[in-house]
Design a protein around this motif. Structure first.
Motif, short mmCIF file in Angstrom:
data_model
loop_
_atom_site.label_atom_id
_atom_site.label_comp_id
_atom_site.label_asym_id
_atom_site.label_seq_id
_atom_site.Cartn_x
_atom_site.Cartn_y
_atom_site.Cartn_z
N LEU A 96 0.85 -1.19 0.00
CA LEU A 96 0.00 0.00 0.00
C LEU A 96 0.89 1.23 0.00
CD1 LEU A 96 -2.70 1.50 0.23
CD2 LEU A 96 -2.55 1.24 2.72
N ILE A 97 0.84 2.00 -1.08
CA ILE A 97 1.54 3.28 -1.15
C ILE A 97 0.50 4.33 -0.80
CG2 ILE A 97 2.86 4.85 -2.63
CD1 ILE A 97 3.53 2.40 -4.38
N GLY A 98 0.46 4.69 0.46
CA GLY A 98 -0.61 5.57 0.92
C GLY A 98 -0.45 5.95 2.37
N GLY A 99 -1.58 6.25 3.00
CA GLY A 99 -1.57 6.79 4.34
C GLY A 99 -1.75 5.74 5.42
N LEU A 100 -1.30 6.09 6.62
CA LEU A 100 -1.42 5.21 7.78
C LEU A 100 -2.88 4.93 8.09
CD1 LEU A 100 -0.10 3.76 10.22
CD2 LEU A 100 -0.24 5.95 11.45
N TRP A 101 -3.75 5.90 7.87
CA TRP A 101 -5.18 5.74 8.18
C TRP A 101 -5.75 4.52 7.46
CZ3 TRP A 101 -9.77 5.55 5.53
CH2 TRP A 101 -10.94 5.73 6.28
N THR A 102 -5.49 4.38 6.18
CA THR A 102 -6.03 3.26 5.42
C THR A 102 -5.45 1.94 5.92
OG1 THR A 102 -6.32 4.66 3.47
CG2 THR A 102 -6.33 2.28 3.11
N ALA A 103 -4.16 1.91 6.20
CA ALA A 103 -3.55 0.68 6.71
C ALA A 103 -4.17 0.27 8.04
CB ALA A 103 -2.04 0.87 6.86
N GLN A 104 -4.47 1.24 8.89
CA GLN A 104 -5.06 0.93 10.18
C GLN A 104 -6.50 0.43 10.04
OE1 GLN A 104 -4.29 4.60 12.34
NE2 GLN A 104 -2.49 3.71 13.30
N VAL A 105 -7.25 1.01 9.10
CA VAL A 105 -8.60 0.50 8.86
C VAL A 105 -8.55 -0.95 8.39
CG1 VAL A 105 -10.63 0.72 7.37
CG2 VAL A 105 -9.64 2.75 8.42
N LEU A 106 -7.62 -1.27 7.48
CA LEU A 106 -7.49 -2.64 6.99
C LEU A 106 -7.10 -3.58 8.13
CD1 LEU A 106 -5.70 -2.11 3.56
CD2 LEU A 106 -8.14 -2.33 4.04
N ALA A 107 -6.21 -3.13 9.02
CA ALA A 107 -5.81 -3.96 10.15
C ALA A 107 -6.99 -4.22 11.08
CB ALA A 107 -4.66 -3.29 10.91
N LEU A 108 -7.77 -3.19 11.37
CA LEU A 108 -8.96 -3.36 12.22
C LEU A 108 -9.94 -4.35 11.62
CD1 LEU A 108 -9.77 0.29 13.39
CD2 LEU A 108 -9.24 -1.65 14.88
N ARG A 109 -10.19 -4.22 10.34
CA ARG A 109 -11.17 -5.10 9.69
C ARG A 109 -10.64 -6.52 9.56
NH1 ARG A 109 -13.77 -0.98 5.08
NH2 ARG A 109 -14.41 0.63 6.59
N ALA A 111 -8.70 -7.94 11.78
CA ALA A 111 -8.88 -8.49 13.11
C ALA A 111 -10.34 -8.88 13.34
CB ALA A 111 -8.42 -7.48 14.17
N ALA A 112 -11.26 -8.10 12.76
CA ALA A 112 -12.68 -8.41 12.93
C ALA A 112 -13.07 -9.70 12.22
CB ALA A 112 -13.53 -7.26 12.40
N THR A 113 -12.31 -10.12 11.21
CA THR A 113 -12.60 -11.38 10.53
C THR A 113 -12.03 -12.58 11.27
OG1 THR A 113 -10.60 -11.36 9.14
CG2 THR A 113 -12.55 -10.19 8.31
N GLY A 114 -11.29 -12.34 12.36
CA GLY A 114 -10.72 -13.44 13.13
C GLY A 114 -9.24 -13.64 12.94
N ALA A 115 -8.61 -12.82 12.10
CA ALA A 115 -7.17 -12.95 11.90
C ALA A 115 -6.41 -12.27 13.04
CB ALA A 115 -6.76 -12.32 10.57
N ARG A 116 -5.28 -12.85 13.41
CA ARG A 116 -4.36 -12.16 14.31
C ARG A 116 -3.59 -11.13 13.50
NH1 ARG A 116 -0.19 -15.36 16.59
NH2 ARG A 116 -0.58 -16.94 15.00
N VAL A 117 -3.34 -9.97 14.07
CA VAL A 117 -2.63 -8.91 13.37
C VAL A 117 -1.36 -8.59 14.16
CG1 VAL A 117 -2.70 -6.54 12.53
CG2 VAL A 117 -4.77 -7.95 12.46
N ALA A 118 -0.22 -8.68 13.47
CA ALA A 118 1.07 -8.34 14.07
C ALA A 118 1.60 -7.12 13.33
CB ALA A 118 2.04 -9.50 13.97
N VAL A 119 1.83 -6.04 14.05
CA VAL A 119 2.28 -4.79 13.45
C VAL A 119 3.77 -4.61 13.74
CG1 VAL A 119 1.97 -2.29 13.34
CG2 VAL A 119 0.00 -3.78 13.79
N GLU A 120 4.54 -4.47 12.67
CA GLU A 120 5.98 -4.19 12.80
C GLU A 120 6.17 -2.71 12.48
OE1 GLU A 120 10.26 -5.66 10.88
OE2 GLU A 120 8.35 -6.34 10.03
N THR A 121 6.59 -1.93 13.45
CA THR A 121 6.61 -0.47 13.27
C THR A 121 7.66 0.19 14.14
OG1 THR A 121 5.23 1.52 13.36
CG2 THR A 121 4.82 -0.18 15.02
N GLY A 122 8.10 1.34 13.68
CA GLY A 122 8.98 2.18 14.47
C GLY A 122 8.24 3.31 15.15
N ARG A 123 6.93 3.33 15.05
CA ARG A 123 6.11 4.36 15.71
C ARG A 123 4.95 3.68 16.43
NH1 ARG A 123 3.45 7.42 10.39
NH2 ARG A 123 3.16 5.56 9.10
N ALA A 124 5.30 2.94 17.44
CA ALA A 124 4.31 2.16 18.18
C ALA A 124 3.22 3.04 18.79
CB ALA A 124 5.00 1.35 19.28
#
Length: 269
Positions: A96-109, A111-124
């Motif tokens: 995704l070449i874009g904003g953090l907002w969209t990535a976070q929405v995708l991560a939330l959704r 997780a809502a489907t039952g997937a575990r989400v692991a975030v690798e980031t330098g801005r925790a």
């Protein structure tokens, strides 16, 4: 939408009767036909309805709102839901070449489907509120420093989405895509590593970029001018999703809960 969905699984199809099943012709002639049918479960009596038929000339009018399971990433210009199946039995890389907002929405959704989400980031600190909302631990969302994501043990019953929010030059990850473990890499803008990541990704999403970046995206992905020229004018929340064989503009529309947690759609972080 073709690039964002996987084939619809065929579940609950009827199977052939077992070896003990009694053919209908025998149950009709046997004296104990009804008892046999009740015992074997074959040919149970029930209501009789006429068959559902549709004339051939009316097939074009038939529309079934059926899609595969996955993450609803938004709606198409035709108003149809666009679904991204992140829980796959094969490795799947998304860029995704874009904003953090969209990535976070995708991560939330996801997780809502039952997937575990692991975030690798330098801005925790940008992910802490989301982790609290989803819940941490093995059944929710976890945040890890860059290069410190442990083995996650993904499986069909325990799928994983790894979100790599590692800046303009993300290092090669220790944890890569694998069966039932998809990887979403976020790039704020194009960088020297972007062409390599675009070639490796099975799916690439591009949000608003500069005209020069749009031309580079078009060159690497092979987009015609009519598809990459609008990229500098895209609205917040709009993404052009591309695969080798298809492209689709999608608008991500947040729910009330997502607005309360993340605010309105935005391209800049």
């Amino acid at each position: 939408m073709a690039p964002l969905t996987t084939p619809i699984s065929s579940a609950n199809y009827p199977t052939a009767p077992g070896p003990d099943a009694v053919p209908p012709s025998r149950t009709r002639s046997d004296g104990g036909g009804l008892a046999v049918r009740l015992r074997t479960g074959f040919g149970l009596l029930g209501p009789r309805h006429p068959r559902h038929t549709l004339p051939v000339d009316q097939l074009d009018a038939l529309s079934l709102p059926i899609g595969d399971d996955g993450v609803v990433v938004g709606v198409t210009p035709q108003g149809q839901p666009a679904v991204l199946g992140v829980n796959r039995p094969t490795p799947y890389d998304v860029l995704l070449i874009g904003g953090l907002w969209t990535a976070q929405v995708l991560a939330l959704r996801a997780a809502a489907t039952g997937a575990r989400v692991a975030v690798e980031t330098g801005r925790a600190q940008h992910w802490s509120q989301i982790v609290q909302a989803v819940g941490g631990g093995q059944s929710g969302m976890t945040v890890h420093d860059v290069g410190r994501v442990p083995p996650l043990g993904a499986s069909a019953g325990n799928p994983v989405l790894v979100v790599r929010d590692c800046g303009m030059r993300p290092p090669r990850g220790r944890v890569v895509s694998a069966p039932w473990q998809s990887v979403l890499t976020l790039l704020p803008y194009l960088s020297p590593v972007a062409p390599r990541l675009m070639r490796q990704a099975r799916l690439t999403g591009v949000q608003r970029v500069s005209p020069d970046e749009a031309a580079e995206v078009g060159r690497v992905i092979g987009l015609p001018r009519t598809e990459y020229e609008p990229l500098p004018t895209l609205a917040d929340g709009m993404t052009l999703w591309c695969t080798d064989g298809d492209r689709q503009y999608v608008m991500t529309q947040p729910t009330d809960a997502e607005i309360g947690l993340l605010g309105m759609a935005r391209r800049m972080d």
